[in-house]
Write an enzyme that holds these catalytic residues in place. Structure first.
Site, mmCIF file in Angstrom:
data_model
loop_
_atom_site.group_PDB
_atom_site.id
_atom_site.type_symbol
_atom_site.label_atom_id
_atom_site.label_comp_id
_atom_site.label_asym_id
_atom_site.label_seq_id
_atom_site.Cartn_x
_atom_site.Cartn_y
_atom_site.Cartn_z
ATOM 1 N N ASN A 26 0.808 -1.215 0.000
ATOM 2 C CA ASN A 26 0.000 0.000 0.000
ATOM 3 C C ASN A 26 0.843 1.268 0.000
ATOM 4 O OD1 ASN A 26 -2.344 -1.494 -0.038
ATOM 5 N ND2 ASN A 26 -2.614 -1.451 2.177
ATOM 6 N N CYS A 126 -9.936 -6.319 -5.507
ATOM 7 C CA CYS A 126 -10.803 -7.162 -4.686
ATOM 8 C C CYS A 126 -12.217 -6.600 -4.617
ATOM 9 C CB CYS A 126 -10.232 -7.269 -3.268
ATOM 10 S SG CYS A 126 -8.763 -8.303 -3.168
ATOM 11 N N ASP A 316 -7.980 -3.979 6.671
ATOM 12 C CA ASP A 316 -7.205 -5.022 5.989
ATOM 13 C C ASP A 316 -6.742 -6.144 6.917
ATOM 14 O OD1 ASP A 316 -7.433 -4.037 3.456
ATOM 15 O OD2 ASP A 316 -5.416 -3.219 3.327
#
Length: 428
Positions: A26, A126, A316
């Site tokens: 990220n 996703c 996450d």
């Protein structure tokens, strides 16, 4: 990537060994996008070799950039990449690329700034709920861009340089903050971003841009001030380590009653994750080259988690905590406040004997004595990791299909777990 499965033999050995933490996905992806703004070559160390990084490389190459990858074959982590975007000749990114990765939207600001226009197909990645680009588009419009959504494409243009302004986000968004930041660094005048995301990965992007010559103050706070500059030049930079990856391996150790030495991270870098790991019965100890996480209590303790933007609990990581909570002594609750539809793993864990129920944005997990192996399907990246953790602590064999999603965020995970005593096999 070819469809793959993981075959996991659980309840054999506790996870025990040393794993080198990788660079943060990220952080790597927005920094790669920022390279589109720069003159000269950029050398990035600590780069993870992930599917999303490969897609971002293909994206940059499609625009005329050049990329070379020097792999660290010993650690299978923290590679080096050299990127040069001196000769960009394209401003449109096709759906074939953007459909594979949501982070493709982070190139809107850089391409627009560099080329005067940008055309990016709506991103993929996703499927974990509604993650619209409204705030990205609004921020670019505030800076003076003309933006329209035509079918599956976002089209941006500007008649000249973007113009600094005050961008006050109504809610915190990591991606929108990053896009606005990258668009503002070469805008005319001063831009103030209020209610900015303060994740460490956002700060890493800002520090990278400062190394390149950007003028940014307030890094790590909710208010960023950017004074536009004429040009940016390629620096060398080391990407911060991945706190999500480290937390995932830590939970694998706690779930199996083992111990893992994670090199390259500290408890401070884990933030609230360290506190929650200890709350579940783990012990987190800083050592000279990283930290050690082990199962400290004889049982796994239940947790109550509320996901939130940093410094709150990261969305996450909730799936991995849920998998560990399946064997807790008591009932855990996980409240998801960041994304909707992020409990798709619940049905798969139930196939393994988990007592898990979802109502709205809350998952209630009553711990059971044991999980059993089953054939399950990974719906997304973090769910893949959760099912792997469950498989490691289950009795019998678990087969996880669609596991190629795992490699969007974890490099050579099955190899690293095998080195720590797990029986995990990748089947293509």
């Amino acid at each position: 990537m070819v469809e793959a499965s993981l075959r996991v033999s659980g309840s054999t050995n506790p996870i025990s060994g040393r794993i080198v933490a990788n660079g943060a996905k990220n952080s790597a992806l927005p920094i790669m996008a920022a390279c589109l703004l720069l003159n000269g070559s950029v050398v990035l160390a600590g780069m993870p070799d992930l599917r999303d990084v490969t897609v971002m490389s293909e994206l940059i190459t499609s625009l005329g950039g050049r990329i070379s990858f020097l792999r660290n074959t010993k650690e299978k982590a923290n590679h080096k990449v050299e990127i040069n975007c001196d000769n960009l000749h394209n401003w449109a990114i096709p759906h074939e690329i953007t459909s594979q990765m949501r982070a493709s939207c982070l190139t809107l600001g850089p391409i627009l700034t560099r080329m005067g226009r940008a055309e990016v197909a709506l991103p993929g990645g996703c499927s974990i709920g509604s993650r619209p680009l409204d705030m990205h588009i609004w921020a670019l419009q505030k800076l003076g861009a003309k933006v329209e959504v035509c079918g599956n494409y976002v089209k941006c243009s500007s008649s000249g340089k973007l113009v600094g302004c005050h961008i006050d986000f109504q809610s915190v968004s990591v991606g929108a903050t990053e896009n606005a930041l990258m668009a503002a660094v070469m805008a005319h005048g001063t831009t103030t971003i209020s209610n900015a995301a303060i994740e460490p990965e956002v700060a890493d992007l800002a520090h990278f841009l400062v190394k390149a010559g950007a003028q940014i103050s307030g890094i790590g706070t909710r208010t960023l001030q950017i004074c536009g500059v004429q040009q940016l030049s390629g620096p060398s930079h080391t990407i911060i380590r991945d706190r999500m990856e480290a937390g995932t391996y830590a939970l694998a150790a706690i779930s199996t009653g083992g111990s893992v030495h994670i090199a390259g991270v500290t408890s401070e870098m884990l933030g609230c994750l360290a506190h929650e790991l200890e709350g579940m019965g783990g012990k987190v100890t800083d050592v000279p080259d990283g930290l050690v996480v082990l199962r400290h209590s004889p049982q796994i303790n239940p947790v109550v988690l509320h996901t939130a933007p940093y410094p709150g609990f990261p969305s996450d990581m909730q799936a991995q905590f849920a998998a560990t909570a399946c064997l807790a002594r008591g009932t855990s609750q996980i409240h998801e406040h960041v994304f909707d539809r992020r409990f798709s793993y619940a049905r798969e864990l139930a196939k393994m004997g988990a007592d898990i129920h979802v109502q709205g944005n809350t998952a209630s997990i009553r711990g059971v004595d044991k999980l059993h192996g089953a054939s399950v399907q990974a719906p997304d990246l973090r769910a893949s990791a959760a099912l792997l953790i469950a498989g490691l602590s289950a009795q019998g064999v678990t087969t996880i299909s669609n596991v190629q999603t795992l490699y969007r965020g974890y490099e050579a995970m099955e190899e690293k777990l095998r080195a720590c005593g797990a029986e995990v096999e990748l089947v293509r």
